[in-house]
Scaffold this motif. Sequence first.
Motif, mmCIF file in Angstrom:
data_model
loop_
_atom_site.group_PDB
_atom_site.id
_atom_site.type_symbol
_atom_site.label_atom_id
_atom_site.label_comp_id
_atom_site.label_asym_id
_atom_site.label_seq_id
_atom_site.Cartn_x
_atom_site.Cartn_y
_atom_site.Cartn_z
ATOM 1 N N LEU A 1 0.828 -1.201 0.000
ATOM 2 C CA LEU A 1 0.000 0.000 0.000
ATOM 3 C C LEU A 1 0.870 1.261 0.000
ATOM 4 N N PHE A 2 1.989 1.226 0.745
ATOM 5 C CA PHE A 2 2.919 2.353 0.773
ATOM 6 C C PHE A 2 4.305 1.811 1.094
ATOM 7 N N ASP A 3 5.315 2.617 0.803
ATOM 8 C CA ASP A 3 6.708 2.202 0.999
ATOM 9 C C ASP A 3 7.195 2.716 2.346
ATOM 10 N N VAL A 4 7.178 1.842 3.342
ATOM 11 C CA VAL A 4 7.561 2.261 4.689
ATOM 12 C C VAL A 4 9.039 2.607 4.770
ATOM 13 N N ASP A 5 9.865 2.042 3.885
ATOM 14 C CA ASP A 5 11.301 2.328 3.930
ATOM 15 C C ASP A 5 11.608 3.764 3.530
ATOM 16 N N TRP B 1 -9.243 21.345 17.597
ATOM 17 C CA TRP B 1 -9.647 21.550 18.982
ATOM 18 C C TRP B 1 -10.749 22.588 19.126
ATOM 19 N N LYS B 2 -10.909 23.465 18.132
ATOM 20 C CA LYS B 2 -12.018 24.419 18.157
ATOM 21 C C LYS B 2 -13.331 23.736 17.784
ATOM 22 N N ASP B 3 -13.321 22.949 16.683
ATOM 23 C CA ASP B 3 -14.544 22.360 16.145
ATOM 24 C C ASP B 3 -14.797 20.932 16.622
ATOM 25 N N GLY B 4 -13.726 20.212 16.989
ATOM 26 C CA GLY B 4 -13.862 18.800 17.336
ATOM 27 C C GLY B 4 -13.611 17.887 16.158
ATOM 28 N N PHE B 5 -13.248 18.468 15.015
ATOM 29 C CA PHE B 5 -12.969 17.676 13.825
ATOM 30 C C PHE B 5 -12.099 18.471 12.870
ATOM 31 N N LEU B 6 -11.450 17.761 11.971
ATOM 32 C CA LEU B 6 -10.618 18.353 10.926
ATOM 33 C C LEU B 6 -10.964 17.659 9.623
ATOM 34 N N LEU B 7 -11.287 18.437 8.590
ATOM 35 C CA LEU B 7 -11.784 17.883 7.333
ATOM 36 C C LEU B 7 -10.747 17.951 6.213
ATOM 37 N N ASN B 8 -10.983 17.120 5.191
ATOM 38 C CA ASN B 8 -10.297 17.209 3.897
ATOM 39 C C ASN B 8 -8.775 17.091 4.002
ATOM 40 N N VAL B 9 -8.319 16.124 4.794
ATOM 41 C CA VAL B 9 -6.883 15.847 4.892
ATOM 42 C C VAL B 9 -6.540 14.750 3.886
ATOM 43 N N PRO B 10 -5.705 15.016 2.884
ATOM 44 C CA PRO B 10 -5.357 13.972 1.909
ATOM 45 C C PRO B 10 -4.481 12.900 2.560
ATOM 46 N N VAL B 11 -4.921 11.652 2.487
ATOM 47 C CA VAL B 11 -4.135 10.564 3.081
ATOM 48 C C VAL B 11 -3.855 9.431 2.092
ATOM 49 N N LEU B 12 -4.685 9.296 1.042
ATOM 50 C CA LEU B 12 -4.507 8.250 0.042
ATOM 51 C C LEU B 12 -4.607 8.842 -1.358
ATOM 52 N N THR B 13 -3.867 8.268 -2.283
ATOM 53 C CA THR B 13 -4.035 8.623 -3.688
ATOM 54 C C THR B 13 -5.239 7.860 -4.240
ATOM 55 N N PRO B 14 -5.799 8.292 -5.366
ATOM 56 C CA PRO B 14 -6.873 7.500 -5.985
ATOM 57 C C PRO B 14 -6.450 6.064 -6.264
ATOM 58 N N GLN B 15 -5.186 5.870 -6.631
ATOM 59 C CA GLN B 15 -4.697 4.519 -6.909
ATOM 60 C C GLN B 15 -4.686 3.677 -5.633
ATOM 61 N N GLN B 16 -4.277 4.257 -4.519
ATOM 62 C CA GLN B 16 -4.302 3.523 -3.250
ATOM 63 C C GLN B 16 -5.736 3.188 -2.845
ATOM 64 N N GLU C 1 -10.322 -3.065 -3.957
ATOM 65 C CA GLU C 1 -10.202 -4.461 -4.386
ATOM 66 C C GLU C 1 -10.363 -5.392 -3.183
ATOM 67 N N ASP C 2 -9.754 -5.013 -2.063
ATOM 68 C CA ASP C 2 -9.912 -5.802 -0.839
ATOM 69 C C ASP C 2 -11.330 -5.710 -0.293
ATOM 70 N N LYS D 1 -13.300 14.320 -0.607
ATOM 71 C CA LYS D 1 -12.969 13.757 -1.897
ATOM 72 C C LYS D 1 -12.354 12.366 -1.697
ATOM 73 N N LYS D 2 -12.381 11.564 -2.742
ATOM 74 C CA LYS D 2 -11.784 10.231 -2.699
ATOM 75 C C LYS D 2 -10.331 10.337 -2.231
ATOM 76 N N GLY D 3 -9.999 9.612 -1.157
ATOM 77 C CA GLY D 3 -8.651 9.636 -0.612
ATOM 78 C C GLY D 3 -8.432 10.642 0.489
ATOM 79 N N GLU D 4 -9.445 11.498 0.749
ATOM 80 C CA GLU D 4 -9.348 12.441 1.862
ATOM 81 C C GLU D 4 -9.910 11.826 3.128
#
Length: 314
Positions: free
Chosen positions: A24-28, A46-61, A67-68, A240-243
Amino acid sequence: MSTVVDFIPGVPDYSTVHKPVGSLFDVDQCEWNKFKLSQDQIDTFWKDGFLLNVPVLTPQQCDMILEDYRYFLGGEKHPGMDMLYEYHSNQSGDPDNVLMHALGHWRLTKHFHDLAFLPKVVVGVSQLLEPSGNMTPVRFWHDQLFAKPPKHGGNVAWHQDYSYWTRTSPMCHLTVHIALDDQTEENGALKYIPGSHRWTRDGGKPLPVTDFNFKDMESIKTILTEEEKANFKPVCGNLKKGEASFHHALAVHGSYGNRSDSPRRAAVLNYFKDGVCSNTDEDLLNGIKIPKGQKMEGQFFPLVFDPKWADARN
């Protein structure tokens, strides 16, 4: 733990491995500090209790994970499903409001296993578990899958996560919701109530649990104060997809049904600060016990990030 052990013959249990095992990702190539959230992001959380729209995955990931995902759409009799903590092909029981929901799938496939260790997730979690923003060691609690099919996907009622997690203590938990499809108002995107992480009872306890009705989204309002009801103003995540969205264990959140032509699938990761203890002698998860008062650790609650790892890279 580093050797994969079979739970049942021919089906590996990846909970026996406390490091990434797949592709899934290259840990090295991981440079932990480059995944740190900004001070503005920490302040927003800490103001709202949440944080939105943080990109963590690519569309390919995301596509690799999807698939899983198919593994868990085959029903309760699929090989290895006994390892899941919960599995609901339709948790609502209503064919017009279908919600597929599962817990424990990180034990069954490489990509879901490795998602729990994703650096773009665990570094941010480490920062957000401390109001100061200082990084702290993080352990994995459990994962969840939510799938809402097109046209007739179901609701998830408004709730605070820690209301269902009081079997662990103290409350030092955080949830990461990852969109595997674009999330919109029409397809049942996750919604939050800003400031609701400060809605507590009796010296910091979560709100009482209301009937988790998959049709009635308003039941939580029966236990809110007039001030809380006046401030019940939902914000749509529109991921968005991956966020991902990161949310406090007391942030009130929920989602309405999917009436669009597209599926709405999400992977959810739940974490807690290293040092949280069991608060029960009963099951913490299906078949998994730690005596009350003892630290949550071991095979099913791996350490996924320690600030020392980032320091070692400097």
